[in-house]
Design an enzyme around this catalytic site. Structure first.
Site, PDB file in Angstrom:
ATOM      1  N   ASP A 171       0.838  -1.197   0.000  1.00  0.00           N
ATOM      2  CA  ASP A 171       0.000   0.000   0.000  1.00  0.00           C
ATOM      3  C   ASP A 171       0.871   1.244   0.000  1.00  0.00           C
ATOM      4  O   ASP A 171       1.970   1.250   0.542  1.00  0.00           O
ATOM      5  CB  ASP A 171      -0.882   0.019   1.256  1.00  0.00           C
ATOM      6  CG  ASP A 171      -1.907  -1.092   1.182  1.00  0.00           C
ATOM      7  OD1 ASP A 171      -2.157  -1.588   0.062  1.00  0.00           O
ATOM      8  OD2 ASP A 171      -2.426  -1.484   2.240  1.00  0.00           O
ATOM      9  N   ALA A 172       0.374   2.333  -0.563  1.00  0.00           N
ATOM     10  CA  ALA A 172       1.062   3.627  -0.578  1.00  0.00           C
ATOM     11  C   ALA A 172       2.464   3.493  -1.159  1.00  0.00           C
ATOM     12  O   ALA A 172       3.373   4.220  -0.778  1.00  0.00           O
ATOM     13  CB  ALA A 172       1.114   4.236   0.827  1.00  0.00           C
ATOM     14  N   ARG A 173       2.621   2.553  -2.047  1.00  0.00           N
ATOM     15  CA  ARG A 173       3.910   2.294  -2.708  1.00  0.00           C
ATOM     16  C   ARG A 173       5.022   1.932  -1.731  1.00  0.00           C
ATOM     17  O   ARG A 173       6.190   2.049  -2.035  1.00  0.00           O
ATOM     18  CB  ARG A 173       4.332   3.484  -3.569  1.00  0.00           C
ATOM     19  CG  ARG A 173       3.347   3.731  -4.693  1.00  0.00           C
ATOM     20  CD  ARG A 173       3.796   4.857  -5.562  1.00  0.00           C
ATOM     21  NE  ARG A 173       2.714   5.252  -6.448  1.00  0.00           N
ATOM     22  CZ  ARG A 173       2.668   6.382  -7.113  1.00  0.00           C
ATOM     23  NH1 ARG A 173       3.657   7.240  -7.000  1.00  0.00           N
ATOM     24  NH2 ARG A 173       1.663   6.660  -7.899  1.00  0.00           N
ATOM     25  N   LEU A 174       4.633   1.528  -0.539  1.00  0.00           N
ATOM     26  CA  LEU A 174       5.652   1.056   0.411  1.00  0.00           C
ATOM     27  C   LEU A 174       5.712  -0.458   0.252  1.00  0.00           C
ATOM     28  O   LEU A 174       4.999  -1.205   0.923  1.00  0.00           O
ATOM     29  CB  LEU A 174       5.287   1.485   1.837  1.00  0.00           C
ATOM     30  CG  LEU A 174       5.465   2.990   2.068  1.00  0.00           C
ATOM     31  CD1 LEU A 174       4.950   3.399   3.439  1.00  0.00           C
ATOM     32  CD2 LEU A 174       6.925   3.396   1.928  1.00  0.00           C
ATOM     33  N   GLY A 197       8.958   3.941  -5.522  1.00  0.00           N
ATOM     34  CA  GLY A 197       8.944   4.506  -6.874  1.00  0.00           C
ATOM     35  C   GLY A 197       7.560   4.653  -7.447  1.00  0.00           C
ATOM     36  O   GLY A 197       6.564   4.622  -6.729  1.00  0.00           O
TER      37      GLY A 197
END
Ligand SMILES: Cc1cc2nc3c(=O)[nH]c(=O)nc-3n(C[C@H](O)[C@H](O)[C@H](O)COP(=O)(O)O)c2cc1C
Length: 207
Positions: A171-174, A197
């Site tokens: 989630d959230a690009r994490l 990224g």
């Protein structure tokens, strides 16, 4: 189960999930090798098998990758299964499979690929395409009505993993990165920081 067994089981589970998607080649992976000067090269190959010993692929041993593996017997593999949002990276030493094992893989190949393996001097220069087609025709005639034998230069390699990294979109690009690594005879498992990224779960359409 030890950490290595855990990593292989996790890999097999992902592969099975990838096989259930509509990916045309779920066993396709990028294979990176290096030449004697340490210069890397990469290409797609198909995974032919996975077991406790390692990951197997087959190829022409006289190809560019085959020549590189003879001189520098280690490699890296990258699987990216977009429908799953999963990447697996595997690194390690590479060993040739036995003739008996290569024969088993050879027997699973369609006849046209078997003829092609005789006809193609993989990675060598080809003056014109017609020559390849002529050679394929000739070998089709040579082996007409009988099994196509395995050429001595067609075999397989097994990558004996000493590093296996799982990357899962988060989630959230994490994103999640879990790295299994062999240190001496023991395996360790560590979480790694991700690249935060622009890869999005919905796919990216810009460079
Ligand atoms: C999806 C896909 C799967 C491939 N599978 C194999 C394979 O299993 N073995 C192989 O030798 N080449 C395979 N190739 C061709 C290789 O990418 C490459 O062109 C060839 O092996 C010669 O590579 P080299 O000159 O670096 O040795 C595949 C190509 C694609 C696009």
């Amino acid at each position: 189960m030890d950490l290595y067994g855990q990593a292989i089981a996790k890999f097999k589970n992902l592969l099975e999930r990838a096989m259930q998607t509509d990916l045309p080649e779920p066993t396709a992976m990028t294979l990176a090798t290096t030449d004697q000067a340490g210069r890397p090269s990469a290409r797609a190959v198909l995974l032919k098998g996975v077991d406790e010993q390692g990951l197997v692929f087959s190829t022409n041993t006289r190809s560019r990758k085959g020549t590189q593996l003879a001189a520098t017997p280690s490699a890296a593999l990258c699987f990216f299964w977009q429908p799953l949002n999963e990447q697996v990276l595997v690194e390690g030493d590479v060993a040739a499979v036995s003739d008996a094992e290569a024969d088993v893989y050879w027997a699973t190949r369609p006849r046209d690929s078997q003829v092609g393996a005789w006809a193609s001097q993989q990675s060598g220069p080809l003056e014109k395409r017609e020559l390849l087609l002529e050679r394929a025709k000739r070998y089709r005639q040579v082996y007409s009505g009988r099994d196509v034998p395995r050429p001595p230069h067609w075999s397989g390699y097994r990558l004996l993993a000493d590093r296996i990294e799982f990357w899962t979109a988060g989630d959230a690009r994490l994103h999640h990165r879990t790295c299994y690594k062999k240190q001496g005879e023991a395996w360790t498992v560590t979480l790694l920081n991700p690249y935060r990224g622009s890869y999005r779960l919905c796919g990216s359409r810009r460079l």
